[in-house]
Scaffold this motif. Structure first.
Motif, PDB file in Angstrom:
ATOM      1  N   MET A 140     -17.017  -4.790  -0.073  1.00 55.54           N
ATOM      2  CA  MET A 140     -15.700  -4.964   0.532  1.00 55.54           C
ATOM      3  C   MET A 140     -15.795  -4.961   2.048  1.00 55.54           C
ATOM      4  O   MET A 140     -15.296  -5.856   2.738  1.00 55.54           O
ATOM      5  CB  MET A 140     -14.762  -3.817   0.099  1.00 55.54           C
ATOM      6  N   LEU A 173       0.828  -1.206   0.000  1.00 55.33           N
ATOM      7  CA  LEU A 173       0.000   0.000   0.000  1.00 55.33           C
ATOM      8  C   LEU A 173       0.860   1.252   0.000  1.00 55.33           C
ATOM      9  O   LEU A 173       0.677   2.145  -0.817  1.00 55.33           O
ATOM     10  CB  LEU A 173      -0.897   0.012   1.244  1.00 55.33           C
ATOM     11  N   VAL A 210     -13.181   6.859  -3.700  1.00 56.54           N
ATOM     12  CA  VAL A 210     -13.882   5.656  -3.242  1.00 56.54           C
ATOM     13  C   VAL A 210     -13.356   4.430  -3.974  1.00 56.54           C
ATOM     14  O   VAL A 210     -13.072   3.388  -3.371  1.00 56.54           O
ATOM     15  CB  VAL A 210     -15.402   5.814  -3.456  1.00 56.54           C
ATOM     16  N   LEU A 211     -13.191   4.592  -5.270  1.00 53.68           N
ATOM     17  CA  LEU A 211     -12.672   3.460  -6.032  1.00 53.68           C
ATOM     18  C   LEU A 211     -11.278   3.064  -5.538  1.00 53.68           C
ATOM     19  O   LEU A 211     -10.938   1.893  -5.436  1.00 53.68           O
ATOM     20  CB  LEU A 211     -12.619   3.807  -7.520  1.00 53.68           C
ATOM     21  N   SER A 212     -10.461   4.074  -5.212  1.00 56.22           N
ATOM     22  CA  SER A 212      -9.129   3.763  -4.701  1.00 56.22           C
ATOM     23  C   SER A 212      -9.218   2.975  -3.408  1.00 56.22           C
ATOM     24  O   SER A 212      -8.443   2.036  -3.176  1.00 56.22           O
ATOM     25  CB  SER A 212      -8.348   5.044  -4.448  1.00 56.22           C
ATOM     26  N   MET A 213     -10.167   3.381  -2.576  1.00 55.55           N
ATOM     27  CA  MET A 213     -10.335   2.626  -1.324  1.00 55.55           C
ATOM     28  C   MET A 213     -10.669   1.174  -1.626  1.00 55.55           C
ATOM     29  O   MET A 213     -10.134   0.256  -0.992  1.00 55.55           O
ATOM     30  CB  MET A 213     -11.445   3.246  -0.487  1.00 55.55           C
ATOM     31  N   VAL A 214     -11.557   1.002  -2.593  1.00 49.86           N
ATOM     32  CA  VAL A 214     -11.908  -0.370  -2.968  1.00 49.86           C
ATOM     33  C   VAL A 214     -10.661  -1.120  -3.413  1.00 49.86           C
ATOM     34  O   VAL A 214     -10.412  -2.253  -3.011  1.00 49.86           O
ATOM     35  CB  VAL A 214     -12.974  -0.344  -4.085  1.00 49.86           C
ATOM     36  N   VAL A 215      -9.846  -0.435  -4.217  1.00 51.76           N
ATOM     37  CA  VAL A 215      -8.612  -1.063  -4.672  1.00 51.76           C
ATOM     38  C   VAL A 215      -7.733  -1.419  -3.482  1.00 51.76           C
ATOM     39  O   VAL A 215      -7.145  -2.501  -3.421  1.00 51.76           O
ATOM     40  CB  VAL A 215      -7.860  -0.120  -5.637  1.00 51.76           C
ATOM     41  N   PHE A 216      -7.656  -0.539  -2.535  1.00 52.50           N
ATOM     42  CA  PHE A 216      -6.849  -0.810  -1.342  1.00 52.50           C
ATOM     43  C   PHE A 216      -7.304  -2.090  -0.665  1.00 52.50           C
ATOM     44  O   PHE A 216      -6.503  -2.920  -0.249  1.00 52.50           O
ATOM     45  CB  PHE A 216      -6.933   0.357  -0.350  1.00 52.50           C
ATOM     46  N   PHE A 217      -8.621  -2.205  -0.560  1.00 52.32           N
ATOM     47  CA  PHE A 217      -9.134  -3.410   0.098  1.00 52.32           C
ATOM     48  C   PHE A 217      -8.782  -4.649  -0.708  1.00 52.32           C
ATOM     49  O   PHE A 217      -8.403  -5.680  -0.159  1.00 52.32           O
ATOM     50  CB  PHE A 217     -10.647  -3.315   0.289  1.00 52.32           C
ATOM     51  N   ILE A 218      -8.907  -4.499  -2.015  1.00 49.60           N
ATOM     52  CA  ILE A 218      -8.572  -5.656  -2.849  1.00 49.60           C
ATOM     53  C   ILE A 218      -7.110  -6.016  -2.660  1.00 49.60           C
ATOM     54  O   ILE A 218      -6.737  -7.174  -2.505  1.00 49.60           O
ATOM     55  CB  ILE A 218      -8.870  -5.349  -4.330  1.00 49.60           C
ATOM     56  N   ILE A 219      -6.256  -4.983  -2.629  1.00 48.97           N
ATOM     57  CA  ILE A 219      -4.827  -5.239  -2.409  1.00 48.97           C
ATOM     58  C   ILE A 219      -4.637  -6.001  -1.109  1.00 48.97           C
ATOM     59  O   ILE A 219      -3.909  -6.980  -1.026  1.00 48.97           O
ATOM     60  CB  ILE A 219      -4.050  -3.909  -2.353  1.00 48.97           C
TER      61      ILE A 219
END
Lengths: 477, 464, 111, 641, 170
Positions: free
Chosen positions: E105, B268, D617-626
């Motif tokens: 999520m 991250l 928001v989409l970045s947050m989603v990406v973070f979660f996916i990461i």
């Protein structure tokens, strides 16, 4: 104490020079300072105890960096070169009109201080510091006093070299973390515990920085532009001394620190260097611009030096040592003449020149001598250096030596072409009114010519001076 | 505690000074006095002298690094007011109120340097941010100012919501609002127990909201618009002191929490650093307005500061202090000049060096510092960041990318120097450039150079 | 009541708030949606507080464990109130100038 | 041994410095005196040295070390032995004469240029002396390049004329090609033996493998090709006639061009050990001798004929070297120096008299007006044609005899060349001195005999051309009278012991061959005189084979189109395409890419709050996916970086 | 199913429905009103959780004060008609998808949180939500933050003045 003096004299006088209001006094103080530096440099070469050649105080204890300056043979030689060059440069432009001269000479002296620092530093961080410091004054000098395209060209040059040095910085930091005691001292860096991959990666980080500075094909494109657009005095500094920074750095910071990687990649680097030699020579052959011609010729010469450094042959090392000095002298001489010609004729295109030998016999003689030194004719200083370097290269690999040797022919082609286009043939409207070279420049050139001849006939003092560096290199390998 | 209480009180004093006097000079003088006192008693605190001794019951925890950072922030504000006080007076009619808000912001900063729990973090950030919404909109007739203010407010509130959700999830998992982190060792095996998923989710949300505050990509979008739209004089404050405080809090918050995120932390943060550096540096290249360029550059600088977050070692703490200080000095210096100019575009700087050599010199030093050229404080700041990252290991490739982009940053910073030194023109100013201003700015430049020569001068304070 | 019910419910509310923020153009409505998000957080905090309380109360009946969660909610409300006053002031100021609260008109600052 | 040896190069060096630095102050007469005197002094010292050598003196005299490093030391040392002493005499002797000659010939020049001329000339003598005196390859190379430089400077002496400058450049560059070979040979020697001193090299020759020796000798021969104008590097020499005629006499006939022969004679041991290289030398020499002779047949410029003749004679010398007749080659160097210098000076005298007219088609009948020149020139022609008992006969005969022993084909071809030599020399002689005068005489500038400074050297050289060969009577004429052979015997001792013995010719065979050859040559001479007197001399371009010969087989044009022009266009390609668009384009392209990227990326900053929040928001989603996939992503990143 | 569960579902459903209506209402006034419904539902939840103090405060502060403020502003601007132009359809879709993803999520995260699986919430009982208990906590452990919120209000107040007041001098 001597190393400190070498840096402080130009630094302080440089700062003082900014405060002057008249051009005349600024010129005088600058010349005086340069001569003083030369005296100190000469002193360091002649007769000094070893203790006077080292300076070491705590600087950044937190980071493990000490302000350490040290002089070995190579440092002495390059400091001497720097010391000789600046008075010559100042002499050569002494009679010229320079707008806002105090600032100009101030910056020049500051760049001298930076260069001295580079050649003296024995601590990687200090070295990096001076490496950049030598660059900043040049940036301003070129951007303010340069030719038409100066801003863009200088900017390219600056960013290019800055990029390289930043890469080196990361390498330095990385290296220091793996050195015993997280120190930046050169001795510690050579003992850094690195895996092979790390070593090889770091090697390239360092080498790219140095290669840009030298410059080595294909990282050279900043150079012809920068040389062309800079005020000639600055070009002299750049080509006479600054390019030596790259070579010096290879000797001081690359070969001892990464002997294995140097051996591993020597073929690649020599290949690039040799290609660069021929490439630059060919371009110089068809060059119509006097300054660019000299610039490309310089690239070719530097390429040979770089190739020689990676042959791991004592003879080649020795040759590089001599050639660093000789090339500095020669190329500064060439630039002084090129500047005189450009100032006279208002053009730097060879196609517009001709017949200057009739109007300016002294200039003609000097140009011929410098040109011959440029083609490394025997009994001029660069012959010995090139001889040794080729010899080393031959021992390393005779095919490369043969290919690189073609440059001997090409050098003759482009240098003689230049001499002919400038000096010989009939007069034309541009050269009709030309007069001979100014007296101060004549004197500067006279000194340089004497150095050229003396260096060509009796180079032994230089060899003895740099012997310790060469020995150290040999034992490292 | 000294600083928190005193700055809040002095904020009130400033609030009322507007009633007592209409003379703006007096008000500025009063705030300078307040800042000097504030600095003084903050330093007293460092020596263990309390003006008011309160038991904070664990809500706040004062340590030397926090106090030191606070001192830096106050000192930077002091310089800022000395340099740009005139311009604060000239923005709108509410000088006294603006100063009051500045002091309230400082209260928030002081809280952020000492917070010992998520509640105080939350409060500190809010105390710091809400005045900024107002200051951003201070130029009420200016549509850009309005717009910036509303954008900032909407997005700021949104990020507050995200942060609160993160805090709630952490609370759910740990039952505390502490910052000590939820990782623990299982008594039987001695192995680390995997933290609760809720806590991890909360940490990610918290991370996101902190990224927003320090304008790290991809949560940086407010920065260019707000910095551009806000009155330049407040942009200067926001981009320096407030941002640094945000970073300080960020690092302090995640000091013990990195383990919670496990491996993903190592993806991250580099990911964020990479994007931040890329967007900040590359977008700045094209900007014609120096103000907006500086906004993008501040994003780029944030990218560098994030290395400290990644490194999370002793170097990163020292480094962030050094970075905050040198970055603040340089940015305040440039903005002080920029504010006075009529034209914020690059051309506005044309020919500055011929008319005001000292001013141009100081500005050039500031720019060099931002670019990270040696001999300036900015160099050591960047140096520390890179060192911290290299020491932490694992992301050497990113360090290389960072230095490549630093070379790009030279491009846009030097365009200003080129305008000042190599181009001709007659810069026009909003107000006359006084000798005092020039010399103060020169002082800033000297400080930057000193910092570039002897960073120890600053760091030694930290060590004793 | 299993805590997961509350978690899911609050997350739903929170997400509805987010969707609202993303899909509406009226600044005031957006602001309201943000308030909705805050309320979802509030409820979640209270639920957690009672969850922790439930765990602790078994051991010590007069424990105050969980109280801090509710106090936090209190502080959120306080902050929200302050924010609302400033936010509405900004919106009103904006409205005075351009006679609209449509955020799509906020496009002078870009690129 | 006497330490006088350093004086030999010192005098010319001093002469160079005095004339060079004082060129604006000195008068012409003092310049001439200094220039000539310096060489004369050298000559006197050389004579003394030669005497010492005759008495068994000689040896190596180290002045100082050029450089001393850990793995290589190069002393600046002079070696006096029979070979170098002989060359010293030739160089300084003929040098003195030509300096004397020049004082009159260059009389029209202004004082500074006059001084420049003599300075160059003295510098040349200095370099040439270094070349022959050096005790090792490096000093020889220094002289080697030094004479090249002086040649360059003197060819381009009249620098206003660009043609001359091109000729000078061509000479220098072609010499440099040869120099590269020489240099590589030196490096090869150093890498194998670690020294460049002759004595040590020859002593350590056993350490070299056969292929090493072959390579070294071939590379050295490349150097000799350049300096001594052999195929394919000969084209500079005819062009070098652009210089003043005395220069041609001294440098491009008598001394410098024989440096290649000197070098091979010096390293004869190596060549003897490398039969292949010897073969190459012989064939190249023979080919050059014939090729140049054919061209000389149809040249109309008096100096060009002599130039090609020189090339041809040099070919003979190499033939001699190639077949192992080292003494013969050196012998021919000496005699050639006499008669070719004589011929050039004679030509100079003619040119001087004709006011710089060089086309023999515009001369004729000069024998009466220039009696001294005519007579001496005739002697020179006879000598070069090989009429006994003139000097050329002895030396050429020795070479041809050796060639015959190696292979009869060599001999036949060599004889053909000798016939051609006789033909073109007498064609030249006839067209110039006999028959009708074909020039228009100007009353103000009558054609007159040259002053004594010019005629005296002519006569001295004329006498030498006659008697010079008498130091080398062949065995079949006068046993044990070959003084030169006995003199040079120590030099070639190593080769003599190694050389494979050929079957010796009997004396009667020798008599027959020589007699036949002489008759043939006389016939050729008669033919030449008759045809030249009868021929209608016109200035129009010839056609057919004659045309090709007149245009020198178009070699210059072939070189130009096959080598020079392609290289130039290649260089142009590098300069204009690769450098500009390629490398620099790439560098600038990176800059442009960043700029372009900047323009595009800033568009993401659309100004719309909604977009901003959406991306957040989409970045947050990406973070979660990461986070959910942290391990696999880690692996991916590690693989990439 | 106990009464508490029934109430929980009822209130939850109401809250979600009302929240959706906030989004879907064209008229801002309706949105405000629906939001008030949400707040009431949440207050109901508070009561279920025996957080009496927060339930009251929520009603007073949110539904009472804040929402009224909103209404005032909307009325002031005369936004009571459905004047808002529609957001672009793609933007709407993207918003919904983004929000949905975010929800998925977080929900998957929460449902995977093993330590939460068996935890329950204490309904109705437990007295920490009472004013008396909270007061004790607030004025002991949390007195410093409490005092510091005053700074927040001061700045909000100053802000309202700075932004709201008409500048006469300009």
């Amino acid at each position: 104490m001597i190393p400190v003096l070498l840096i402080l004299i130009p630094l302080i006088t440089g700062l003082i020079t900014f405060a002057f209001s008249t051009a005349d006094s600024a010129k005088k103080i600058a010349l005086l300072s340069a001569v003083a530096t030369l005296v100190v440099a000469g002193w360091s070469v002649c007769c000094t105890p070893a203790s006077a050649l080292r300076f070491d105080i705590a600087w950044l204890p937190v980071m493990g960096s000490r302000f350490t300056l040290e002089m070995d043979g190579m440092s002495k030689m390059l400091c001497l070169l720097t010391g000789i060059s600046f008075p010559m440069i100042f002499l050569a432009i002494f009679r010229q009109e320079t707008k806002s001269a105090p600032a100009f000479f101030g910056w020049m002296l500051l760049s001298q201080a930076g260069l001295m620092g580079v050649f003296l530093a024995a601590d990687a961080l200090v070295f990096y510091f001076f490496w950049e410091l030598a660059l900043i004054p040049v940036y301003f000098l070129c951007s303010i006093w340069g030719g038409e395209r100066r801003i863009a060209v200088t900017f390219k040059f600056f960013i290019y070299t800055f990029l390289g040095s930043l890469l080196m910085l990361t390498g330095i930091i990385y290296l220091s973390y793996h050195s015993p005691g997280a120190s930046f001292a050169i001795e510690a860096l050579t003992k850094a515990a690195l895996s092979e991959t790390q070593r090889n990666g770091l090697f390239w980080l360092f080498f790219i920085a140095f290669a840009i500075k030298m410059p080595i094909f294909p990282l050279h494109t900043w150079q012809p532009d920068a040389y062309e657009e800079s005020p000639t005095a600055v070009t002299m500094v750049m080509s006479g001394i600054m390019v030596k920074m790259g070579l010096y750095a290879v000797v001081r910071w690359l070969l001892p620190v990464y002997p294995q990687s140097s051996a591993l990649y020597s073929d690649v680097i020599i290949a690039f260097s040799v290609i660069g030699i021929l490439y630059a020579s060919f371009i110089a052959m068809q060059q119509n611009n006097l300054k660019r011609l000299i610039a490309y010729s310089s690239i070719a010469h530097i390429g040979l030096m770089c190739a020689a450094l990676f042959t791991a042959q004592p003879s080649a090392y020795q040759g590089v040592m001599i050639q660093m000095f000789s090339h500095g002298i020669n190329v500064i001489g060439l630039w002084i003449i090129a500047d005189a010609i450009e100032k006279q004729l208002g053009t730097r295109l060879l196609s517009e020149m001709g017949g200057l030998a009739q109007k300016a016999p002294t200039l003609a003689i000097l140009l011929v001598i410098m040109g011959l030194a440029n083609v490394a004719l025997p009994l001029t200083n660069s012959f010995i250096g090139e001889f040794m370097m080729f010899n080393g290269l031959f021992r390393y690999n005779m095919v490369w030596a043969g290919v690189a040797g073609i440059s001997i022919i090409l050098a003759a082609v482009y240098t003689l072409r230049m001499i002919q286009k400038v000096l010989y043939g009939p007069l034309n409207p541009t050269t009709e009114t030309a007069t001979d070279i100014p007296a101060t420049a004549k004197w500067a050139l006279f000194v340089l010519v004497v150095l050229v001849i003396v260096g060509g006939v009796y180079p032994q003092p230089l060899i003895d001076l740099t012997n310790d560096t060469v020995q150290a290199l040999i034992t490292k390998h | 505690m000294n600083a928190i209480i005193f700055s809040a009180l002095w904020g009130v004093v400033m609030m009322f000074s507007g009633i007592v006097t209409q003379n703006k000079k007096t008000i500025t003088g009063l705030s300078v006095l307040g800042l000097v006192l504030l600095l003084f008693i903050n330093c007293l605190h460092a020596y263990g002298i309390w003006v008011i001794k309160l038991d904070t019951l664990g809500a706040l925890h004062f340590d030397s690094i926090g106090l030191f950072f606070n001192a830096i922030a106050i000192f930077a504000t002091l310089l800022y007011v000395v340099l740009s006080g005139k311009d604060i007076e000239n923005t709108g009619v509410h000088a006294a109120e603006y100063y009051a808000l500045l002091f309230f912001v400082l209260t928030g900063v002081s809280i952020l340097t000492a917070f010992n729990g998520l509640l105080m973090l939350f409060l500190g950030i809010e105390i710091m941010t809400i005045p900024l919404y107002i200051l951003t909109g201070a130029d009420k007739r200016n549509l850009k100012s309005n717009e910036a203010s509303l954008k900032y407010f909407l997005m700021g509130s949104f990020s507050t919501g995200i942060m609160l959700m993160g805090i709630a999830l952490i609370y759910g998992a740990t039952g505390k609002f502490g910052i000590a982190g939820g990782i623990s060792l299982a008594p039987s095996t001695g192995l680390a127990v995997r933290p609760s998923f809720l806590e991890v989710g909360g940490m990610i949300l918290l991370f996101v909201s902190m990224c927003f505050k320090v304008s790290a990509a991809p949560f940086h979008f407010w920065t260019p618009d707000v910095y551009d739209g806000a009155p330049a004089v407040f942009t200067s404050f926001m981009a320096t002191i407030v941002k640094s405080a945000g970073f300080f809090a960020f690092i302090k918050l995640f000091d013990a929490h990195t383990a919670v995120l496990g491996d993903s932390w190592n993806i991250l943060v580099p990911f964020v650093i990479l994007i931040t550096l890329l967007i900040g540096n590359i977008t700045a290249v094209f900007q014609q307005s120096v103000k907006r360029m500086l906004a993008y550059s501040s994003i780029a600088q944030a990218g560098f500061m994030l290395f400290a977050l990644y490194g999370n070692n002793d170097l990163s703490k020292e480094g962030i202090l050094l970075y905050a200080f040198s970055y603040s000095l340089a940015t305040i210096g440039i903005f002080a000049v920029l504010i006075k100019l009529k034209d914020y575009s690059l051309d506005g700087f044309n020919g500055l060096a011929t008319e005001y050599p000292l001013l141009a010199f100081s500005t050039a030093i500031c720019l060099l510092s931002l670019a990270g050229i040696p001999l300036t404080g900015g160099f050591f700041a960047k140096y520390y960041m890179l060192s911290a990252a290299i020491k932490a290991g694992g992301i050497f490739w990113l360090v290389i990318v960072a230095v490549l982009l630093a070379a790009v940053s030279v491009y846009y910073y030097f365009r200003v120097i080129q305008a000042m030194y190599f181009k001709s023109g007659a810069p026009s100013f909003n107000q006359p450039i006084t000798k005092a201003f020039q010399f103060t700015l020169f002082g800033v430049a000297v400080m930057i150079i000193l910092l570039g020569l002897f960073p120890n001068l600053l760091l030694n304070f930290f060590y004793f | 009541m299993p805590i997961n019910y509350y978690i899911f419910f609050c997350l739903t509310l929170f997400s509805i708030g987010i969707v609202g923020v993303l899909t509406r153009r009226n600044a005031i409505i957006i602001f309201m949606c943000i308030e909705l998000m805050l309320n979802a957080v509030n409820l979640l905090l209270v639920a957690f507080s009672k969850m922790h309380h439930a765990a602790a109360v078994a051991a010590a009946p007069d424990t105050t464990v969980g109280g801090d969660g509710q106090i936090f909610v209190f502080f959120i409300m306080v902050v929200a109130a302050a924010e609302v006053s400033v936010g509405l002031a900004i919106i009103v100021m904006m409205y005075r100038n351009i006679h609209s609260v449509d955020i799509n008109f906020l496009n002078r600052l870009k690129n | 041994m006497s330490h006088l040896v350093f004086l030999v190069p010192l005098f010319p060096l001093l002469g160079f410095l005095i004339n060079g630095l004082g060129r604006n102050q000195l008068s012409k007469s003092s310049i001439g005196t200094i220039g000539t005197g310096a060489v004369l002094l050298s000559f006197l010292v050389s004579v003394r040295l030669f005497m010492q050598v005759l008495n068994g003196g000689g040896g190596v005299d180290t002045l100082f070390y050029l450089f001393q490093t850990t793995d290589l030391s190069v002393p600046f040392a002079f070696q006096v032995d029979a070979l170098s002493a002989l060359f010293l005499l030739i160089i300084t002797g003929i040098g003195t004469l030509i300096h004397l000659y020049s004082t009159a010939y260059m009389h029209e020049e202004s004082a500074p240029h006059f001084a420049r001329y003599f300075a160059y000339l003295n510098l040349f003598i200095f370099s040439m002396l270094l070349l022959v005196l050096g005790s090792g390859f490096v000093i020889m190379f220094i002289g080697w390049e030094g004479v090249g430089l002086c040649s360059y400077l003197l060819i381009g002496y009249w620098f206003k004329n660009n043609e001359y400058n091109y000729a000078a450049r061509k000479a220098f560059v072609m010499n440099r090609i040869g120099d590269l070979g020489f240099l590589l040979a030196i490096f090869w020697i150093i890498s194998k033996l670690g020294t460049t001193e002759y004595a040590q090299v020859f002593a350590g020759v056993n350490k070299l493998s056969a292929s090493d020796i072959t390579a070294i000798t071939l590379l050295l021969f490349v150097g000799a090709m350049g300096k001594s104008a052999q195929i394919p590097l000969y084209t500079w020499l005819p062009d070098a006639m652009a210089g003043p005629t005395p220069v041609s006499a001294l440098i491009h006939a008598a001394t410098m061009v024989t440096a290649g022969i000197y070098m091979i004679a010096r390293t004869n041991l190596l060549y003897t050990m490398a039969p292949f290289a010897q073969c190459v030398v012989a064939i190249t020499g023979l080919a050059t001798a014939l090729f140049a002779a054919t061209i000389a047949l149809r040249q109309n410029d008096i100096k060009k004929v002599l130039a090609y003749s020189t090339v041809s004679q040099l070919g003979y010398m190499f033939l001699g070297l190639g077949v192992g007749a080292y003494t013969g080659a050196v012998f021919h160097v000496m005699t050639h120096a006499f008669f070719k210098a004589l011929l050039f000076l004679g030509a100079g005298s003619v040119i001087h008299a004709m006011h710089h007219e060089q086309d023999i088609r515009k001369m004729g009948g000069l024998s009466k007006r220039l009696p001294h020149t005519h007579l001496t020139f005739l002697l020179g022609c006879l000598a070069i044609a090989g009429i006994p008992p003139l000097s050329g006969f002895f030396s050429k005969d020795e070479i041809l005899a050796a060639a015959f022993q190696a292979s009869p084909i060599y001999y036949i071809l060599g004889l053909a060349g000798a016939l051609m030599t006789a033909f073109y020399m007498f064609r030249l002689y006839t067209l110039t001195f006999l028959g009708e005068a074909r020039f228009h005489e100007d009353d103000h500038h009558p054609v007159h005999e040259s002053p004594w400074q010019m005629t005296v050297p002519l006569w001295i050289l004329g006498i030498l051309s006659v008697v010079g060969g008498w130091i080398g009577f062949p065995e079949w004429i006068l046993p044990n009278a070959h003084r030169l052979e006995s003199l040079l015997a120590p030099i070639f001792a190593g080769s003599t012991t190694l050389a494979t013995e050929h079957a010796h010719l009997t004396h009667s065979q020798e008599w027959m061959m020589t007699g036949g050859a002489t008759i043939a040559i006389i016939l050729a001479i008669v033919l030449a005189i008759r045809s030249s007197l009868r021929a209608k001399v016109d200035t129009e371009a010839a056609t057919g084979l004659a045309g090709i010969l007149e245009n020198k087989w178009y070699v210059d044009e072939i070189y130009d189109n096959a080598i020079v022009k392609p290289l130039q266009s290649f260089a142009d390609l590098l300069k204009n395409v690769i450098e500009k668009s390629g490398i620099d384009g790439l560098v600038n392209g990176v800059g442009k890419l960043v700029h372009y990227g900047s323009r595009q990326i800033r568009l993401v900053q659309s100004g719309q709050v909604g977009n901003y929040l959406l991306i957040m928001v989409l970045s947050m989603v990406v973070f979660f996916i990461i986070w959910f996939n942290d391990t696999s992503l880690m692996k991916l990143l590690h693989n990439i970086f | 199913m106990s009464i508490i569960q029934i109430l929980f579902y009822l209130l939850s459903g109401l809250a979600v429905f009302a929240a959706l209506m906030v989004l879907l209402s064209k008229n801002p006034v309706h949105s405000v009103l629906w939001l008030i419904v949400v707040f009431f539902a949440i207050s109901g939840h508070y009561i279920l959780l025996n957080a009496q103090f927060l339930a009251i405060v929520n009603l007073i502060v949110y539904a009472g004060a804040i929402m009224v403020l909103f209404l005032f502003v909307i009325m002031l601007m005369n936004l009571n008609a459905a004047t808002e132009p529609n957001q672009h359809i793609w933007m709407k879709l993207a918003g919904v998808i983004a929000g949905g993803c975010f929800l998925v999520m977080l929900v998957s995260l929460a449902s995977q949180a093993g330590d939460m699986a068996n935890k329950t919430v204490l309904m109705k009982e437990g007295n920490i939500g009472l004013i008396k208990e909270l007061g004790k906590i607030l004025f002991n452990e949390f007195v410093i933050p409490f005092e510091l919120t005053s700074v927040l209000f001061l700045s909000a107040m100053v802000g309202a003045v700075v932004l709201g007041k008409k500048d006469n001098t300009q």
